[in-house]
Design an enzyme around this catalytic site. Structure first.
Site, short mmCIF file in Angstrom:
data_model
loop_
_atom_site.label_atom_id
_atom_site.label_comp_id
_atom_site.label_asym_id
_atom_site.label_seq_id
_atom_site.Cartn_x
_atom_site.Cartn_y
_atom_site.Cartn_z
N TYR A 83 22.20 55.21 68.12
CA TYR A 83 21.15 54.63 67.26
C TYR A 83 20.32 55.75 66.63
O TYR A 83 20.24 56.86 67.17
CB TYR A 83 20.26 53.72 68.11
CG TYR A 83 19.44 52.73 67.32
CD1 TYR A 83 20.04 51.75 66.54
CD2 TYR A 83 18.04 52.79 67.35
CE1 TYR A 83 19.29 50.86 65.82
CE2 TYR A 83 17.28 51.90 66.62
CZ TYR A 83 17.91 50.93 65.86
OH TYR A 83 17.16 50.05 65.13
N ASN A 156 14.29 40.22 64.81
CA ASN A 156 15.13 39.55 63.81
C ASN A 156 14.35 38.71 62.80
O ASN A 156 14.57 38.84 61.59
CB ASN A 156 16.21 38.73 64.52
CG ASN A 156 17.15 39.63 65.30
OD1 ASN A 156 17.44 40.74 64.87
ND2 ASN A 156 17.60 39.19 66.46
N1 LIG Z 1 15.09 46.01 61.20
C1 LIG Z 1 16.38 46.19 60.98
O1 LIG Z 1 16.78 47.07 60.23
C2 LIG Z 1 17.36 45.26 61.65
C3 LIG Z 1 16.96 44.48 62.72
C4 LIG Z 1 17.89 43.61 63.30
C5 LIG Z 1 19.19 43.55 62.79
N2 LIG Z 1 19.54 44.35 61.76
C6 LIG Z 1 20.90 44.27 61.19
O2 LIG Z 1 21.16 42.91 60.86
C7 LIG Z 1 22.53 42.59 61.09
C8 LIG Z 1 22.66 41.41 62.05
O3 LIG Z 1 22.11 41.80 63.31
P1 LIG Z 1 21.95 40.70 64.47
O4 LIG Z 1 21.37 41.37 65.64
O5 LIG Z 1 21.27 39.52 63.90
O6 LIG Z 1 23.50 40.41 64.74
P2 LIG Z 1 24.20 39.41 65.78
O7 LIG Z 1 23.34 38.23 66.07
O8 LIG Z 1 24.73 40.21 66.91
O9 LIG Z 1 25.46 38.89 64.92
C9 LIG Z 1 26.45 39.79 64.47
C10 LIG Z 1 27.03 39.19 63.19
O10 LIG Z 1 27.93 40.12 62.59
C11 LIG Z 1 29.15 39.43 62.27
N3 LIG Z 1 30.25 40.38 62.28
C12 LIG Z 1 30.55 41.26 63.25
N4 LIG Z 1 31.63 41.98 62.89
C13 LIG Z 1 31.99 41.55 61.66
C14 LIG Z 1 33.04 41.92 60.76
N5 LIG Z 1 33.93 42.86 61.06
N6 LIG Z 1 33.13 41.26 59.58
C15 LIG Z 1 32.24 40.28 59.26
N7 LIG Z 1 31.22 39.89 60.07
C16 LIG Z 1 31.11 40.53 61.26
C17 LIG Z 1 29.26 38.37 63.35
O11 LIG Z 1 30.13 37.36 62.92
P3 LIG Z 1 31.09 36.53 63.95
O12 LIG Z 1 30.24 35.42 64.48
O13 LIG Z 1 32.17 36.06 63.05
O14 LIG Z 1 31.55 37.51 65.01
C18 LIG Z 1 27.80 37.89 63.42
O15 LIG Z 1 27.50 37.03 62.35
C19 LIG Z 1 23.17 43.88 61.59
O16 LIG Z 1 23.72 44.57 60.47
C20 LIG Z 1 22.00 44.64 62.16
O17 LIG Z 1 22.23 46.04 62.15
C21 LIG Z 1 18.65 45.20 61.17
#
Ligand SMILES: NC(=O)c1ccc[n+]([C@@H]2O[C@H](COP(=O)([O-])OP(=O)(O)OC[C@H]3O[C@@H](n4cnc5c(N)ncnc54)[C@H](OP(=O)(O)O)[C@@H]3O)[C@@H](O)[C@H]2O)c1
Length: 266
Positions: A83, A156
């Protein structure tokens, strides 16, 4: 492994330190059970459950009994050492969670015993049963919301709100398109957009129970749920006969999926 140490958290330049400390007032809870890592690696290999001795309460500190703390992907990446922000080691895992205040230092005016609090920033080590933190590191939240909602309020939903607020001036009736729409962030985007009257085109990966997922996201307020395959098909033109083309695209996947989103922007 079962170690007992006296420790406190301090943050400098986004880093977490665990160091020895001495303060004057004794807290009523003396120990915390914590998930700690002493080197980076796979969580199953490097994280251990340990007993820590809490420091006495300072006049500006707060003793918090943790109620719930989630596991976010970024927590795992921090342990793996991949990270962008990494703590000094040893570190207690977990960037997010909610706790109830059980004792406050004599100079603390903003927080009282019984309040629910969440961390103001990442890196404070929420995967433990109790923690002593500076009052400035905590934000109070309502205690009449579900504990799981409170525990997951800081990362989130805030990310979703900022993405919907910081880049475009979205008006009711506007459209936003996003991939990974079933992610935690994606679900927050759907709900916040719906509350603002903004329509969402939600891209998910195909799966055997797609209809169940679609129904669930629509119940949250999703306007339309499509698969990654549909995103690349001519039928997208039909979809944008019903709603305006998106003003904003939100990408959590990268690669082709991100490029395909961009092709549909206004
Ligand atoms: N402040 C910030 O900058 C911040 C904070 C939080 C999150 N984020 C970003 O937001 C995003 C979501 O995070 P989260 O924690 O909400 O995730 P999460 O709940 O763990 O969900 C992961 C998601 O990614 C999808 N996914 C995984 N591999 C994939 C692939 N190869 N192709 C297409 N879809 C794929 C999954 O789909 P399936 O259900 O099909 O597996 C699921 O929808 C991430 O990019 C994370 O880095 C940023």
């Amino acid at each position: 492994q079962n170690r007992t140490e006296e420790y406190t958290h301090t943050r400098a330049s986004g880093q977490l330190n665990i160091s020895r400390s001495t303060f004057s007032v004794e807290p009523s809870v003396k120990e915390s059970t914590a998930l700690i890592y002493r080197c980076h690696g796979e969580p199953s290999q490097v994280v251990t459950l340990e007993t820590l001795k809490l420091p006495p309460l300072r006049s500006t500190s707060v003793l918090v009994k943790m109620l719930a703390a989630p596991i976010n992907p970024s927590d795992i990446n921090m342990i793996q050492g991949t990270y962008a922000i990494l703590p000094n080691l040893p570190a207690v895992g977990g960037n997010e969670g909610v706790g109830q205040v059980i004792e406050v230092g004599i100079e603390v005016k903003t927080i009282k015993v019984g309040d629910w609090v969440i961390p103001r920033d990442a890196g404070l080590g929420m995967w433990q049963t109790a923690v002593v933190l500076s009052a400035d590191d905590l934000v109070t939240v309502p205690s009449d919301i579900p504990v799981l909602s409170a525990a997951t309020l800081g990362v989130n939903p805030c990310t979703a709100l900022r993405m919907l607020s910081d880049f475009e001036d979205l008006k009711p009736g506007d459209t936003v398109i996003q991939n990974a729409a079933n992610s935690a962030v994606g679900q927050a985007v759907i709900q916040i957009a719906a509350a603002k009257g903004v329509q969402t085109v939600n891209v998910v990966r195909d799966r055997p129970n797609l209809q169940k997922l679609t129904d669930g996201l629509k119940a949250m307020g999703a306007t339309c749920v499509i698969t990654e395959e549909t995103l690349r098909r001519p039928e997208m033109k039909e979809i944008f006969k019903s709603y305006p083309r998106p003003k904003l695209a939100l990408n959590g996947v990268g690669g082709k999926s991100a490029t395909e989103l961009l092709r549909h922007l206004q």
